[in-house]
Design a protein around this motif. Structure first.
Motif, mmCIF file in Angstrom:
data_model
loop_
_atom_site.group_PDB
_atom_site.id
_atom_site.type_symbol
_atom_site.label_atom_id
_atom_site.label_comp_id
_atom_site.label_asym_id
_atom_site.label_seq_id
_atom_site.Cartn_x
_atom_site.Cartn_y
_atom_site.Cartn_z
ATOM 1 N N UNK A 1 1.046 -1.353 -0.071
ATOM 2 C CA UNK A 1 -0.081 -0.045 0.016
ATOM 3 C C UNK A 1 1.126 1.171 -0.087
ATOM 4 N N UNK A 2 0.355 2.377 -0.628
ATOM 5 C CA UNK A 2 1.093 3.594 -0.660
ATOM 6 C C UNK A 2 0.003 4.756 -0.423
ATOM 7 N N UNK A 3 0.678 5.970 0.029
ATOM 8 C CA UNK A 3 -0.369 6.931 0.375
ATOM 9 C C UNK A 3 0.360 8.023 0.603
ATOM 10 N N UNK A 4 -0.526 9.163 1.087
ATOM 11 C CA UNK A 4 0.390 10.409 1.609
ATOM 12 C C UNK A 4 0.825 9.835 3.037
ATOM 13 N N UNK A 5 2.083 10.703 3.139
ATOM 14 C CA UNK A 5 2.807 10.458 4.221
ATOM 15 C C UNK A 5 1.913 10.722 5.893
ATOM 16 N N UNK A 6 2.121 9.858 6.659
ATOM 17 C CA UNK A 6 1.477 9.994 7.780
ATOM 18 C C UNK A 6 2.147 11.050 8.877
ATOM 19 N N UNK A 7 3.272 11.304 8.444
ATOM 20 C CA UNK A 7 3.982 12.232 9.582
ATOM 21 C C UNK A 7 3.903 13.586 8.786
ATOM 22 N N UNK A 8 4.019 14.498 9.868
ATOM 23 C CA UNK A 8 4.205 16.055 9.553
ATOM 24 C C UNK A 8 5.272 16.605 10.387
ATOM 25 N N UNK A 9 5.945 17.423 9.626
ATOM 26 C CA UNK A 9 6.054 17.736 8.182
ATOM 27 C C UNK A 9 6.357 16.424 7.363
ATOM 28 N N UNK A 10 6.008 15.940 6.184
ATOM 29 C CA UNK A 10 6.318 14.769 5.394
ATOM 30 C C UNK A 10 7.771 15.220 4.761
ATOM 31 N N UNK A 11 8.589 14.005 4.821
ATOM 32 C CA UNK A 11 9.930 14.259 4.324
ATOM 33 C C UNK A 11 9.792 13.716 2.536
ATOM 34 N N UNK A 12 8.624 13.085 2.360
ATOM 35 C CA UNK A 12 8.535 12.536 0.802
ATOM 36 C C UNK A 12 7.044 12.866 0.673
ATOM 37 N N UNK A 13 6.734 12.899 -0.642
ATOM 38 C CA UNK A 13 5.432 13.037 -0.922
ATOM 39 C C UNK A 13 4.458 11.731 -0.958
ATOM 40 N N UNK A 14 5.063 10.568 -1.041
ATOM 41 C CA UNK A 14 4.423 9.476 -0.738
ATOM 42 C C UNK A 14 5.016 8.761 0.328
ATOM 43 N N UNK A 15 4.405 7.548 0.967
ATOM 44 C CA UNK A 15 4.865 6.577 2.063
ATOM 45 C C UNK A 15 4.255 5.245 1.523
ATOM 46 N N UNK A 16 5.397 4.417 1.756
ATOM 47 C CA UNK A 16 5.269 3.001 1.416
ATOM 48 C C UNK A 16 4.575 2.633 2.836
ATOM 49 N N UNK A 17 3.225 2.314 2.830
ATOM 50 C CA UNK A 17 2.454 2.135 4.052
ATOM 51 C C UNK A 17 2.587 0.589 4.669
#
Length: 159
Positions: free
Chosen positions: A74-90
């Motif tokens: 699964x991939x999606x928007x990063x769950x942390x703020x501020x994000x370090x990348x535009x996408x997160x491998x969940x």
């Protein structure tokens, strides 16, 4: 028969829930405190993946072999703020019987392509660390304690 990776559909969530549960048993038994994996059964995981798909939280991919789902990512928007990348491998899991088959690599390649991404991985998972390192990920020095899974330490990797 060769394996194939495709986008998941709502019809897949029961199998994904089963694979998710079994992969946790195979990967984390003896690492997570006793009872943690069992407290999140396959049926509840299937409900979670149903919500993921219906709410458009990101993309969900499955790896099939001989008509059975044996892995997913699964991939999606990063769950942390501020994000370090535009996408997160969940998440990315392949049943242990299919480790080394290339399906995990195919899941990663299809779900992320060459994009930069962040991910969280259990600190005590050298197999996963090696897989991610081969794919250009490296620890960025950030860690966290995952209370949901019994206070295990996770590290963030990025590429």
């Amino acid at each position: 028969m060769a394996g194939a990776v495709r986008k998941a559909s709502l019809e897949d969530v029961d199998e994904i829930g089963h694979v998710h549960y079994e992969a946790h048993v195979q990967t984390y038994s003896g690492i997570f405190p006793e009872g943690v994996i069992e407290s999140f059964p396959a049926t509840e995981r299937a409900k979670m993946w149903t919500r993921f798909l219906t709410a458009n939280f990101g993309e969900l991919w499955v790896a099939e072999l001989e008509g059975r789902i044996v892995g997913f990512a699964s991939t999606g928007p990063p769950r942390e703020h501020p994000p370090v990348r535009d996408v997160e491998l969940g998440s990315i899991y392949v049943l242990a019987a299919h480790h080394g088959s290339g399906l995990g690599q195919e899941l990663l390649d299809v779900s992320l392509g060459g994009r930069g991404a962040s991910l969280w991985v259990l600190d005590d998972n050298p197999r996963a660390h090696a897989f991610y390192a081969r794919n250009g990920f490296s620890p960025d020095g950030t860690d966290k304690i995952d209370e949901h899974f019994g206070n295990v330490r996770e590290i963030r990797m990025v590429r």
